[in-house]
Design a protein around this motif. Structure first.
Motif, PDB file in Angstrom:
ATOM      1  N   ASN A   1      22.940  48.392 -38.872  1.00 45.34           N
ATOM      2  CA  ASN A   1      23.070  49.021 -40.174  1.00 45.34           C
ATOM      3  C   ASN A   1      23.805  48.059 -41.092  1.00 45.34           C
ATOM      4  OD1 ASN A   1      23.135  50.801 -42.282  1.00 45.34           O
ATOM      5  ND2 ASN A   1      24.659  52.142 -41.388  1.00 45.34           N
ATOM      6  N   CYS A   2      23.226  47.807 -42.256  1.00 46.86           N
ATOM      7  CA  CYS A   2      23.824  46.895 -43.216  1.00 46.86           C
ATOM      8  C   CYS A   2      24.133  47.658 -44.498  1.00 46.86           C
ATOM      9  CB  CYS A   2      22.848  45.752 -43.495  1.00 46.86           C
ATOM     10  SG  CYS A   2      23.503  44.537 -44.641  1.00 46.86           S
ATOM     11  N   ASP A   3      25.333  47.498 -45.008  1.00 48.22           N
ATOM     12  CA  ASP A   3      25.737  48.081 -46.277  1.00 48.22           C
ATOM     13  C   ASP A   3      26.004  46.929 -47.237  1.00 48.22           C
ATOM     14  OD1 ASP A   3      26.903  49.279 -48.464  1.00 48.22           O
ATOM     15  OD2 ASP A   3      28.595  50.134 -47.361  1.00 48.22           O
ATOM     16  N   PRO A   4      24.981  46.516 -48.017  1.00 50.66           N
ATOM     17  CA  PRO A   4      25.154  45.372 -48.902  1.00 50.66           C
ATOM     18  C   PRO A   4      26.241  45.585 -49.955  1.00 50.66           C
ATOM     19  CG  PRO A   4      22.842  46.041 -48.804  1.00 50.66           C
ATOM     20  CD  PRO A   4      23.640  47.061 -48.075  1.00 50.66           C
ATOM     21  N   GLU A   5      26.373  46.797 -50.454  1.00 51.68           N
ATOM     22  CA  GLU A   5      27.374  47.078 -51.476  1.00 51.68           C
ATOM     23  C   GLU A   5      28.793  46.916 -50.924  1.00 51.68           C
ATOM     24  OE1 GLU A   5      28.598  50.917 -54.022  1.00 51.68           O
ATOM     25  OE2 GLU A   5      26.474  50.345 -54.149  1.00 51.68           O
ATOM     26  N   GLY A   6      29.014  47.395 -49.711  1.00 51.66           N
ATOM     27  CA  GLY A   6      30.323  47.270 -49.073  1.00 51.66           C
ATOM     28  C   GLY A   6      30.487  45.972 -48.298  1.00 51.66           C
ATOM     29  N   ASP A   7      29.385  45.202 -48.176  1.00 49.73           N
ATOM     30  CA  ASP A   7      29.354  43.944 -47.421  1.00 49.73           C
ATOM     31  C   ASP A   7      29.821  44.160 -45.977  1.00 49.73           C
ATOM     32  OD1 ASP A   7      28.751  41.293 -47.026  1.00 49.73           O
ATOM     33  OD2 ASP A   7      30.598  40.538 -47.904  1.00 49.73           O
ATOM     34  N   VAL A   8      29.234  45.193 -45.355  1.00 45.89           N
ATOM     35  CA  VAL A   8      29.571  45.552 -43.975  1.00 45.89           C
ATOM     36  C   VAL A   8      28.297  45.525 -43.133  1.00 45.89           C
ATOM     37  CG1 VAL A   8      30.485  47.349 -42.465  1.00 45.89           C
ATOM     38  CG2 VAL A   8      31.463  47.037 -44.742  1.00 45.89           C
ATOM     39  N   LEU A   9      28.394  44.940 -41.958  1.00 46.14           N
ATOM     40  CA  LEU A   9      27.297  44.928 -40.994  1.00 46.14           C
ATOM     41  C   LEU A   9      27.764  45.645 -39.745  1.00 46.14           C
ATOM     42  CD1 LEU A   9      24.478  43.866 -40.123  1.00 46.14           C
ATOM     43  CD2 LEU A   9      25.639  41.820 -39.275  1.00 46.14           C
ATOM     44  N   TYR A  10      26.970  46.611 -39.278  1.00 52.55           N
ATOM     45  CA  TYR A  10      27.306  47.350 -38.063  1.00 52.55           C
ATOM     46  C   TYR A  10      26.228  47.100 -37.027  1.00 52.55           C
ATOM     47  CZ  TYR A  10      28.373  50.960 -34.738  1.00 52.55           C
ATOM     48  OH  TYR A  10      28.691  51.610 -33.581  1.00 52.55           O
ATOM     49  N   LEU A  11      26.638  46.722 -35.835  1.00 48.82           N
ATOM     50  CA  LEU A  11      25.726  46.495 -34.720  1.00 48.82           C
ATOM     51  C   LEU A  11      26.044  47.510 -33.636  1.00 48.82           C
ATOM     52  CD1 LEU A  11      26.251  42.646 -34.596  1.00 48.82           C
ATOM     53  CD2 LEU A  11      24.371  43.841 -35.706  1.00 48.82           C
ATOM     54  N   GLY A  12      25.134  48.426 -33.410  1.00 51.28           N
ATOM     55  CA  GLY A  12      25.324  49.418 -32.370  1.00 51.28           C
ATOM     56  C   GLY A  12      24.898  48.860 -31.022  1.00 51.28           C
ATOM     57  N   VAL A  13      25.721  49.069 -30.028  1.00 52.14           N
ATOM     58  CA  VAL A  13      25.420  48.583 -28.687  1.00 52.14           C
ATOM     59  C   VAL A  13      24.834  49.713 -27.846  1.00 52.14           C
ATOM     60  CG1 VAL A  13      26.430  47.576 -26.599  1.00 52.14           C
ATOM     61  CG2 VAL A  13      27.218  46.829 -28.850  1.00 52.14           C
ATOM     62  N   ARG A  14      25.456  50.882 -27.951  1.00 54.84           N
ATOM     63  CA  ARG A  14      24.938  52.059 -27.234  1.00 54.84           C
ATOM     64  C   ARG A  14      25.496  53.314 -27.901  1.00 54.84           C
ATOM     65  NH1 ARG A  14      28.387  54.533 -23.464  1.00 54.84           N
ATOM     66  NH2 ARG A  14      30.366  53.483 -23.226  1.00 54.84           N
ATOM     67  N   ASN A  15      24.861  54.449 -27.649  1.00 57.17           N
ATOM     68  CA  ASN A  15      25.343  55.720 -28.172  1.00 57.17           C
ATOM     69  C   ASN A  15      26.602  56.139 -27.430  1.00 57.17           C
ATOM     70  OD1 ASN A  15      23.196  55.938 -29.948  1.00 57.17           O
ATOM     71  ND2 ASN A  15      21.951  57.110 -28.529  1.00 57.17           N
ATOM     72  N   GLY A  16      27.458  56.866 -28.104  1.00 60.31           N
ATOM     73  CA  GLY A  16      28.667  57.359 -27.461  1.00 60.31           C
ATOM     74  C   GLY A  16      29.706  57.782 -28.471  1.00 60.31           C
ATOM     75  N   ASN A  17      30.791  58.318 -27.981  1.00 58.14           N
ATOM     76  CA  ASN A  17      31.905  58.727 -28.818  1.00 58.14           C
ATOM     77  C   ASN A  17      32.917  57.591 -28.910  1.00 58.14           C
ATOM     78  OD1 ASN A  17      31.028  61.382 -29.310  1.00 58.14           O
ATOM     79  ND2 ASN A  17      31.775  62.009 -27.308  1.00 58.14           N
ATOM     80  N   GLU A  18      33.276  57.253 -30.148  1.00 58.97           N
ATOM     81  CA  GLU A  18      34.287  56.221 -30.346  1.00 58.97           C
ATOM     82  C   GLU A  18      35.657  56.800 -30.014  1.00 58.97           C
ATOM     83  OE1 GLU A  18      36.734  54.295 -33.916  1.00 58.97           O
ATOM     84  OE2 GLU A  18      34.577  54.309 -34.248  1.00 58.97           O
ATOM     85  N   GLU A  19      36.319  56.180 -29.062  1.00 59.22           N
ATOM     86  CA  GLU A  19      37.654  56.618 -28.654  1.00 59.22           C
ATOM     87  C   GLU A  19      38.726  55.667 -29.153  1.00 59.22           C
ATOM     88  OE1 GLU A  19      38.448  59.490 -27.084  1.00 59.22           O
ATOM     89  OE2 GLU A  19      36.341  60.057 -27.112  1.00 59.22           O
ATOM     90  N   GLU A  20      38.318  54.415 -29.405  1.00 60.45           N
ATOM     91  CA  GLU A  20      39.295  53.407 -29.814  1.00 60.45           C
ATOM     92  C   GLU A  20      38.599  52.349 -30.657  1.00 60.45           C
ATOM     93  OE1 GLU A  20      42.598  50.481 -27.682  1.00 60.45           O
ATOM     94  OE2 GLU A  20      41.262  51.691 -26.444  1.00 60.45           O
ATOM     95  N   TYR A  21      39.340  51.791 -31.589  1.00 61.78           N
ATOM     96  CA  TYR A  21      38.845  50.709 -32.442  1.00 61.78           C
ATOM     97  C   TYR A  21      39.822  49.546 -32.316  1.00 61.78           C
ATOM     98  CZ  TYR A  21      37.303  48.198 -36.604  1.00 61.78           C
ATOM     99  OH  TYR A  21      36.830  47.233 -37.469  1.00 61.78           O
ATOM    100  N   LYS A  22      39.292  48.357 -32.045  1.00 60.75           N
ATOM    101  CA  LYS A  22      40.145  47.172 -31.926  1.00 60.75           C
ATOM    102  C   LYS A  22      39.618  46.082 -32.834  1.00 60.75           C
ATOM    103  CE  LYS A  22      41.857  47.694 -27.243  1.00 60.75           C
ATOM    104  NZ  LYS A  22      42.133  47.032 -25.982  1.00 60.75           N
ATOM    105  N   GLU A  23      40.521  45.498 -33.620  1.00 63.76           N
ATOM    106  CA  GLU A  23      40.150  44.347 -34.420  1.00 63.76           C
ATOM    107  C   GLU A  23      40.315  43.109 -33.540  1.00 63.76           C
ATOM    108  OE1 GLU A  23      40.631  42.779 -38.914  1.00 63.76           O
ATOM    109  OE2 GLU A  23      42.465  43.490 -37.965  1.00 63.76           O
ATOM    110  N   ILE A  24      39.215  42.414 -33.315  1.00 67.51           N
ATOM    111  CA  ILE A  24      39.245  41.259 -32.415  1.00 67.51           C
ATOM    112  C   ILE A  24      39.403  39.943 -33.163  1.00 67.51           C
ATOM    113  CG2 ILE A  24      38.011  42.421 -30.555  1.00 67.51           C
ATOM    114  CD1 ILE A  24      35.482  40.900 -31.494  1.00 67.51           C
ATOM    115  N   ALA A  25      39.137  39.969 -34.452  1.00 66.99           N
ATOM    116  CA  ALA A  25      39.321  38.819 -35.337  1.00 66.99           C
ATOM    117  C   ALA A  25      39.411  39.398 -36.749  1.00 66.99           C
ATOM    118  CB  ALA A  25      38.151  37.842 -35.212  1.00 66.99           C
ATOM    119  N   PRO A  26      39.941  38.652 -37.697  1.00 65.47           N
ATOM    120  CA  PRO A  26      40.019  39.189 -39.051  1.00 65.47           C
ATOM    121  C   PRO A  26      38.641  39.632 -39.558  1.00 65.47           C
ATOM    122  CG  PRO A  26      41.321  37.195 -38.890  1.00 65.47           C
ATOM    123  CD  PRO A  26      40.549  37.325 -37.602  1.00 65.47           C
TER     124      PRO A  26
END
Length: 79
Positions: A12-37
């Protein structure tokens, strides 16, 4: 706050927000980690990656391709 990731669109790409999302698999997000800026991973209950979020995507992707400009990139199908 956990969010449920369910989508047939794994990219999923949001050009206005300049965000790219790559889904790996379906599921419930339990945690979010920033791995690089500007790059974060969404983890499921078992700790597995369910998605990757790239903020300022155009800048990050340009720098990746610029560094690979003179190099050959070979893609092989997952097995």
């Amino acid at each position: 706050m956990a969010k449920n990731i369910k989508s047939n669109k794994m990219i999923n790409c949001d050009p206005e927000g300049d965000v790219l999302y790559l889904g790996v698999r379906n599921g419930n997000e339990e945690e979010y980690k920033e791995i690089a800026p500007g790059i974060g991973v969404e983890l499921g209950k078992d700790g597995s990656v369910i998605g990757i979020e790239i903020l300022n995507a155009s800048r990050i992707i340009k720098s990746v391709f610029k560094s690979r400009k003179s190099k050959t990139v070979e893609l092989t199908p997952a097995q």
